[in-house]
Scaffold this motif. Structure first.
Motif, PDB file in Angstrom:
ATOM      1  N   GLY A 160       0.888  -1.282  -0.032  1.00 44.42           N
ATOM      2  CA  GLY A 160      -0.059  -0.111  -0.006  1.00 44.42           C
ATOM      3  C   GLY A 160       0.776   1.242  -0.072  1.00 44.42           C
ATOM      4  N   ILE A 161       1.913   1.088   0.765  1.00 46.68           N
ATOM      5  CA  ILE A 161       2.739   2.623   0.974  1.00 46.68           C
ATOM      6  C   ILE A 161       3.653   2.622  -0.320  1.00 46.68           C
ATOM      7  CG2 ILE A 161       2.524   2.547   3.577  1.00 46.68           C
ATOM      8  CD1 ILE A 161       5.429   1.620   3.425  1.00 46.68           C
ATOM      9  N   THR A 162       3.986   1.390  -1.044  1.00 43.27           N
ATOM     10  CA  THR A 162       4.672   1.616  -2.161  1.00 43.27           C
ATOM     11  C   THR A 162       4.003   2.069  -3.202  1.00 43.27           C
ATOM     12  OG1 THR A 162       6.026  -0.109  -1.382  1.00 43.27           O
ATOM     13  CG2 THR A 162       6.177   0.295  -3.935  1.00 43.27           C
ATOM     14  N   TYR A 163       2.673   1.646  -3.561  1.00 44.99           N
ATOM     15  CA  TYR A 163       1.837   2.304  -4.260  1.00 44.99           C
ATOM     16  C   TYR A 163       1.356   3.714  -4.179  1.00 44.99           C
ATOM     17  CZ  TYR A 163      -1.944   2.510  -8.013  1.00 44.99           C
ATOM     18  OH  TYR A 163      -2.699   2.809  -9.037  1.00 44.99           O
ATOM     19  N   TYR A 164       1.306   4.096  -2.914  1.00 50.50           N
ATOM     20  CA  TYR A 164       0.974   5.407  -2.572  1.00 50.50           C
ATOM     21  C   TYR A 164       2.261   6.419  -2.948  1.00 50.50           C
ATOM     22  CZ  TYR A 164       1.848   9.634   0.294  1.00 50.50           C
ATOM     23  OH  TYR A 164       2.169  10.849   0.746  1.00 50.50           O
ATOM     24  N   ALA A 165       3.510   5.806  -2.821  1.00 52.77           N
ATOM     25  CA  ALA A 165       4.665   6.724  -3.218  1.00 52.77           C
ATOM     26  C   ALA A 165       4.519   6.781  -4.873  1.00 52.77           C
ATOM     27  CB  ALA A 165       6.006   6.137  -2.764  1.00 52.77           C
ATOM     28  N   TYR A 170       5.266   9.391  -8.809  1.00 51.58           N
ATOM     29  CA  TYR A 170       5.719   8.986 -10.394  1.00 51.58           C
ATOM     30  C   TYR A 170       4.328   9.098 -11.473  1.00 51.58           C
ATOM     31  CZ  TYR A 170       9.486   5.990  -8.734  1.00 51.58           C
ATOM     32  OH  TYR A 170      10.506   5.882  -7.896  1.00 51.58           O
ATOM     33  N   PHE A 171       2.933   8.933 -11.015  1.00 49.57           N
ATOM     34  CA  PHE A 171       1.932   9.034 -11.792  1.00 49.57           C
ATOM     35  C   PHE A 171       1.557  10.477 -11.652  1.00 49.57           C
ATOM     36  CE2 PHE A 171       1.084   4.480 -10.030  1.00 49.57           C
ATOM     37  CZ  PHE A 171       2.332   3.942 -10.678  1.00 49.57           C
ATOM     38  N   TYR A 179       7.034  12.379   0.035  1.00 57.71           N
ATOM     39  CA  TYR A 179       8.233  12.033   1.001  1.00 57.71           C
ATOM     40  C   TYR A 179       7.659  11.345   2.360  1.00 57.71           C
ATOM     41  CZ  TYR A 179      10.833  15.667  -1.739  1.00 57.71           C
ATOM     42  OH  TYR A 179      11.537  16.228  -2.671  1.00 57.71           O
ATOM     43  N   TYR A 180       6.326  11.416   2.574  1.00 61.25           N
ATOM     44  CA  TYR A 180       5.796  10.535   3.655  1.00 61.25           C
ATOM     45  C   TYR A 180       5.943   9.278   3.520  1.00 61.25           C
ATOM     46  CZ  TYR A 180       3.092  14.796   4.845  1.00 61.25           C
ATOM     47  OH  TYR A 180       2.577  16.192   5.327  1.00 61.25           O
ATOM     48  N   TYR A 181       6.258   8.728   2.416  1.00 59.59           N
ATOM     49  CA  TYR A 181       6.731   7.499   2.490  1.00 59.59           C
ATOM     50  C   TYR A 181       7.927   7.021   3.248  1.00 59.59           C
ATOM     51  CZ  TYR A 181       9.103   3.024   0.389  1.00 59.59           C
ATOM     52  OH  TYR A 181       9.745   2.075   0.558  1.00 59.59           O
ATOM     53  N   TRP A 182       8.833   7.627   3.442  1.00 58.27           N
ATOM     54  CA  TRP A 182       9.968   7.475   4.281  1.00 58.27           C
ATOM     55  C   TRP A 182       9.733   7.494   5.516  1.00 58.27           C
ATOM     56  CZ3 TRP A 182      13.154   5.558   1.084  1.00 58.27           C
ATOM     57  CH2 TRP A 182      13.107   5.837   0.029  1.00 58.27           C
ATOM     58  N   LEU A 183       8.711   8.150   6.142  1.00 57.01           N
ATOM     59  CA  LEU A 183       7.975   7.735   7.622  1.00 57.01           C
ATOM     60  C   LEU A 183       7.061   6.718   7.692  1.00 57.01           C
ATOM     61  CD1 LEU A 183       7.181  11.793   8.130  1.00 57.01           C
ATOM     62  CD2 LEU A 183       9.249  10.616   9.094  1.00 57.01           C
ATOM     63  N   LEU A 184       6.273   6.669   6.475  1.00 59.48           N
ATOM     64  CA  LEU A 184       5.457   5.400   6.636  1.00 59.48           C
ATOM     65  C   LEU A 184       6.283   4.120   6.733  1.00 59.48           C
ATOM     66  CD1 LEU A 184       2.933   6.533   3.990  1.00 59.48           C
ATOM     67  CD2 LEU A 184       2.535   6.336   6.398  1.00 59.48           C
ATOM     68  N   LEU A 220      13.119   4.662  -4.259  1.00 61.17           N
ATOM     69  CA  LEU A 220      14.287   5.733  -3.955  1.00 61.17           C
ATOM     70  C   LEU A 220      14.033   6.666  -5.110  1.00 61.17           C
ATOM     71  CD1 LEU A 220      17.031   6.373  -2.957  1.00 61.17           C
ATOM     72  CD2 LEU A 220      17.854   4.766  -4.047  1.00 61.17           C
ATOM     73  N   GLY A 221      13.406   6.335  -6.136  1.00 58.93           N
ATOM     74  CA  GLY A 221      13.381   7.227  -7.456  1.00 58.93           C
ATOM     75  C   GLY A 221      12.214   8.528  -7.199  1.00 58.93           C
ATOM     76  N   THR A 222      11.400   8.459  -5.937  1.00 58.92           N
ATOM     77  CA  THR A 222      10.645   9.422  -5.698  1.00 58.92           C
ATOM     78  C   THR A 222      11.427  10.505  -5.285  1.00 58.92           C
ATOM     79  OG1 THR A 222      10.504   8.680  -3.579  1.00 58.92           O
ATOM     80  CG2 THR A 222       8.765   7.809  -5.122  1.00 58.92           C
TER      81      THR A 222
END
Length: 427
Positions: A160-165, A170-171, A179-184, A220-222
């Motif tokens: 879920g968090i990967t798709y969120y990022a 990307y999309f 950037y919230y991904y790194w906290l999640l 990481l590409g985000t």
């Protein structure tokens, strides 16, 4: 226990090959093994059943949704959530030691939360986008990982968090950043560490190893903003960090399929080095940035610097134990983040030399350990390198064909010699 094993044990006892005590131990071993297999089946079918039931409920609601009143819609929206909470509560109070119950109820509740959020938003026409929905859903379900001790929900959370990022960056790029991904992802770290400590060989740990490493690799590409061409520096450091983690004493003792960090790290390093070996790659390198300030103060460069620094720390930690006497070529790869600043076009020659050295080193290691897989891995590396160079040269097809034939004979010859030596040693 299967009848064949029982009959074999009976024959071994009859011929005095094993003792009665040994036979009992063998029976206990196979009984425990079969019990574990049955337990895994219960868990798999339980989780699949929970997912199918959840999907079935959603489809039934969707079919009659437009004909229902608002009150009915609200009641039905919360019904899956209530069922999931009741099942999870029952699992905690009465079936806390039953993995199948805990995982099944947690998975059902995970999807029930998402269903309820979307249905209530539809009933009251609450505005929102997919990214906000995903982050709300994941944050609400994160406690399930720790309250119900559900590893499957942890894996779903990672997805879920990967798709969120991906969706946010990307999309939707360049309108938003995730950037919230790194906290999640930090939210899942305690559960992951607990799995590694208590059950490092389990299938759940295997999937976590792969999901965590792939999630970090994808996301990481985000961090890309205006200097995407600097990302390869960050990826080289990330692959090197994965390699050092995979080479650590803990992961090195695991089966290769469990060691996702070593596999992804090595393959990623080789992929980037092969990319570096092409001269056209440097046409879009760091030399095409707008200014030095934009380069050295960009998010991409700062990330690459921190990852390279961390790789250097892992390099020291790995090799200081052996007093730097067992250093491999892979250990030095993180330094390639420094060399391109000297001359990118000249570094293509260096990259060719590094890949060739890695291939030869793997062949030598495979020969020393009498391991066909490692030896062939080294041969494949050299073959790919030669193939890549064919795209940079104007050699005739005849010469290319002769080279490939020679490589093919090299594969057969090395494998034949090693197998022959192995059979000779066994005799």
């Amino acid at each position: 226990m299967s009848p064949k094993i029982t009959n074999d044990l009976h024959d071994l006892l009859k011929d005095n090959i094993i003792t009665a005590e040994t036979a009992e131990k063998i029976k206990a071993y196979y009984s425990q093994k079969e019990s574990g297999s049955e337990h895994k089946l219960y868990l798999i079918f339980g989780v699949l059943g929970a997912i199918l039931i959840g999907l079935g409920v959603v489809l039934v609601f969707a079919h009659n949704w437009d004909n229902l009143s608002r009150l009915s819609k609200i009641i039905l929206s919360f019904l899956p959530l209530l069922i999931g909470q009741f099942a999870s509560g029952y699992s905690l109070l009465r079936k806390s030691e039953n993995n199948a119950w805990r995982e099944s109820s947690a998975v059902f509740l995970f999807f029930a939360v998402g269903t309820t959020i979307s249905l209530i938003a539809q009933v009251y026409n609450i505005p929102g986008d997919l990214s906000s929905f995903l982050i709300t859903w994941m944050l609400l379900c994160l406690p399930l990982v720790y309250l119900i001790r559900s590893s499957i929900v942890a894996l779903l959370y990672l997805i879920g968090i990967t798709y969120y990022a991906c969706n946010t960056n990307y999309f939707s790029y360049p309108n938003a950043h995730s950037y919230y991904y790194w906290l999640l992802i930090l939210g899942i770290v305690p559960h992951y560490i607990q799995l590694l400590r208590t059950n490092s060989q389990s299938n759940f740990t295997l999937f976590h190893n792969w999901f965590v490493s792939l999630s970090l690799l994808i996301c990481l590409g985000t961090i890309a903003h205006r200097n995407e061409n600097l990302l390869y520096l960050s990826y080289m450091s990330l692959f090197t960090i994965f390699y050092f983690i995979g080479e650590s004493s803990f992961f090195k003792n695991l089966k290769l399929k469990n060691n996702s960090y070593l596999i992804i790290g090595k393959l990623g390093i080789l992929y980037l080095l092969l990319l570096y070996s092409f001269k056209w790659f440097w046409d879009k390198s760091i030399y095409n940035t707008i200014s030095a300030k934009d380069t050295f103060f960009s998010t991409e460069f700062l990330t690459a610097f921190l990852l390279t620094l961390f790789a250097a720390v892992l390099f020291y930690a790995k090799n200081s134990k052996t007093k730097f006497k067992e250093i491999t070529i892979f250990d030095f790869v993180f330094l390639t983040n420094i060399l391109p600043f000297i001359s990118g076009y000249e570094f293509s020659l260096v990259a060719n030399g590094i890949v060739l050295a890695i291939g030869i080193a793997e062949i030598k290691r495979g020969n020393t350990q009498k391991h066909l897989g490692i030896l062939n891995f080294g041969l494949v590396i050299i073959t790919i390198l030669i193939t890549c160079r064919f795209f940079d040269t104007n050699l005739s097809f005849v010469i290319r064909g002769i080279v490939f034939i020679a490589i093919g004979f090299g594969f057969f010859a090395t494998n034949y010699i090693m197998l022959k030596n192995r059979n000779r040693n066994e005799k």
